[in-house]
Design an enzyme around this catalytic site. Structure first.
Site, mmCIF file in Angstrom:
data_model
loop_
_atom_site.group_PDB
_atom_site.id
_atom_site.type_symbol
_atom_site.label_atom_id
_atom_site.label_comp_id
_atom_site.label_asym_id
_atom_site.label_seq_id
_atom_site.Cartn_x
_atom_site.Cartn_y
_atom_site.Cartn_z
ATOM 1 N N LYS A 257 -5.092 -15.081 -10.112
ATOM 2 C CA LYS A 257 -4.701 -15.318 -8.729
ATOM 3 C C LYS A 257 -3.492 -14.448 -8.349
ATOM 4 O O LYS A 257 -2.720 -13.998 -9.195
ATOM 5 C CB LYS A 257 -4.365 -16.796 -8.517
ATOM 6 C CG LYS A 257 -5.565 -17.726 -8.656
ATOM 7 C CD LYS A 257 -6.498 -17.619 -7.465
ATOM 8 C CE LYS A 257 -7.745 -18.479 -7.624
ATOM 9 N NZ LYS A 257 -7.444 -19.912 -7.647
ATOM 10 N N ARG B 222 -10.090 -23.698 -15.041
ATOM 11 C CA ARG B 222 -11.109 -22.758 -14.562
ATOM 12 C C ARG B 222 -10.593 -21.347 -14.805
ATOM 13 O O ARG B 222 -9.510 -20.995 -14.344
ATOM 14 C CB ARG B 222 -11.372 -22.998 -13.074
ATOM 15 C CG ARG B 222 -12.476 -22.147 -12.467
ATOM 16 C CD ARG B 222 -12.705 -22.543 -11.014
ATOM 17 N NE ARG B 222 -13.793 -21.775 -10.406
ATOM 18 C CZ ARG B 222 -13.643 -20.609 -9.797
ATOM 19 N NH1 ARG B 222 -12.414 -20.068 -9.699
ATOM 20 N NH2 ARG B 222 -14.678 -19.973 -9.278
#
Length: 437
Positions: free
Chosen positions: A220, A255
């Site tokens: 991210k 995840r």
């Protein structure tokens, strides 16, 4: 905490790894790499061999500014992959915000619906209600194309927590069993990097909701910001470090794009320890301020716990007053529960705790009698044994109201290492009636 996903049930006290499988041409770090079904299935098998218990298949990019695709196109991308992985006996998650795609995937055998829009669509709630799939409820403002247009928060942690609480309550009101729900704070979705860091450093606040918490830091933008790594493909080691930190704070599902790197990092996860602290003798307190004196002593002890080697305090419950238990002719107590991650073996930890008690003048002359400070090991993950010196879990945890209430405040639905639910004994049958101060 258990997470039920169709015929699969996961114990999230040990982190569950969800491998990311994007069958898209435009995902931010791996778009196009697994667009062909054969390549996607092969990568899923590789991730499963590396430790992924769930494969999350996505057919629409949700990166900031991503263009939407139609449900028909999304399903055409993921259908052959979902069916092939189900045939191989894998737990398949479908990463979608479209109810039609979710319904088709569940009928094809998918066991999890991962909705980045948090089940805001009533049609998606109906899919959840009619299935037995596990659900991932994520926080995101707006849509992927517009989510970065509104990043104004007064308190990002409490606002995300409250949003997730409301969405989960709506699902339960629609008939969805709570054990099917997992929450995801949505790092980077409608949040600046600084806001996301603040949110991810306070994941324990989401644990208070009583659902498994997902950590999804993989590649991210906030990871790039925090670690000064511009290329998303170079962020795997940093993402794994973030995953480990998130799990120490209480996340139970991770995840990730790089399963092998993440699994290697999670091998360093320390077990959790729950400590009960109580005081009913204030060493220094003016008349009428005895409660404040007892709280000060407990806070002093917590300060000492912060200095223990290979340990980190994760969460502290509120202070609770309680009636004395077992020996009733004494002053009321002040109590709390501390959650730690700890690498110190139980018996050695007990020695440290006795030293903390002694530093505050603990005297052991009367069993269950007055004390300036009492520190008990209530539960230590994976340890279930009894000796003359120490029994774990503590044999009286569930019968003590002054332990049960603060413990369940920070870990709702907690189950002890021996399999006993903390709330097993009805409140009316517990000793030491407790009230929040």
């Amino acid at each position: 905490m258990k997470w039920t996903c169709g015929t699969f049930t996961f114990d999230t006290s040990v982190p569950v790894i969800m491998g990311i499988l994007n069958v898209t041409p435009d995902s931010f770090s791996d778009g196009g790499a697994y667009a062909a079904p054969e390549a996607a299935v092969a990568h899923a098998e590789e991730m499963a061999a590396q430790g992924a218990a769930i494969i999350d298949v996505g057919g629409e990019s949700t990166r900031p500014g991503a263009a939407p695709v139609t449900p028909a196109e999304e399903w055409a991308r993921i259908e052959p992959v979902v069916r092939a992985l189900v045939e191989r006996g894998m737990c398949v998650s479908v990463d979608t915000r479209h109810a039609d795609v979710a319904a088709r995937a569940v009928r094809a055998g998918a066991s999890v619906v991962n909705d980045v829009s948090g089940f805001r669509d009533p049609a998606m709630v109906e899919v959840a209600r009619e299935s037995d799939a596990g659900l991932v409820v994520m926080h995101m403002r707006g849509e992927p194309a517009t989510m970065q247009d509104d990043t104004a928060y007064v308190d990002v942690v409490s606002e995300v927590r409250d949003y997730l609480r409301e969405r989960c309550a709506a699902l339960e009101a629609a008939g969805v069993a709570c054990e099917r729900i997992c929450v995801d704070p949505g790092p980077g979705f409608g949040k600046t990097p600084k806001q996301t860091i603040e949110l991810m450093r306070n994941l324990h606040e989401l644990v208070h909701l009583g659902y498994p918490v997902m950590a999804a830091p993989s590649r991210k933008s906030y990871v790039g910001y925090a670690y000064h790594i511009d290329d998303p493909l170079e962020r795997d080691a940093a993402s794994a470090a973030e995953a480990l930190l998130a799990c120490e704070l209480g996340a139970g599902v991770v995840r990730t794009h790089n399963v092998e790197e993440t699994a290697r990092a999670l091998a360093d996860l320390r077990p959790y320890v729950l400590l009960g602290l109580g005081s009913n003798v204030a060493l220094v307190a003016s008349p009428g301020e005895e409660t404040e004196g007892k709280i000060a002593q407990i806070n002093h002890a917590i300060g000492q716990l912060c200095a223990l080697p290979d340990s980190q305090i994760i969460d502290v419950a509120s202070f609770y007053g309680s009636e004395p238990a077992y020996l009733e002719d004494q002053e009321d107590f002040v109590n709390t529960v501390v959650l730690m991650r700890c690498g110190i073996p139980p018996r050695e930890l007990l020695g440290y705790l006795h030293a903390v008690e002694s530093s505050l003048g603990r005297v052991r002359e009367v069993e269950n009698g007055p004390r300036t400070l009492d520190v008990d090991i209530l539960d230590y993950q994976m340890y279930d044994f009894s000796t003359d010196e120490l029994t774990l879990p503590h044999p009286r945890v569930t019968e003590r109201d002054f332990v049960v209430k603060p413990l369940l405040e920070i870990l709702p639905e907690h189950v002890l290492a021996d399999g006993t639910p903390v709330g097993a004994v009805p409140e009316s049958e517990r000793v030491g009636r407790a009230w929040k101060l």
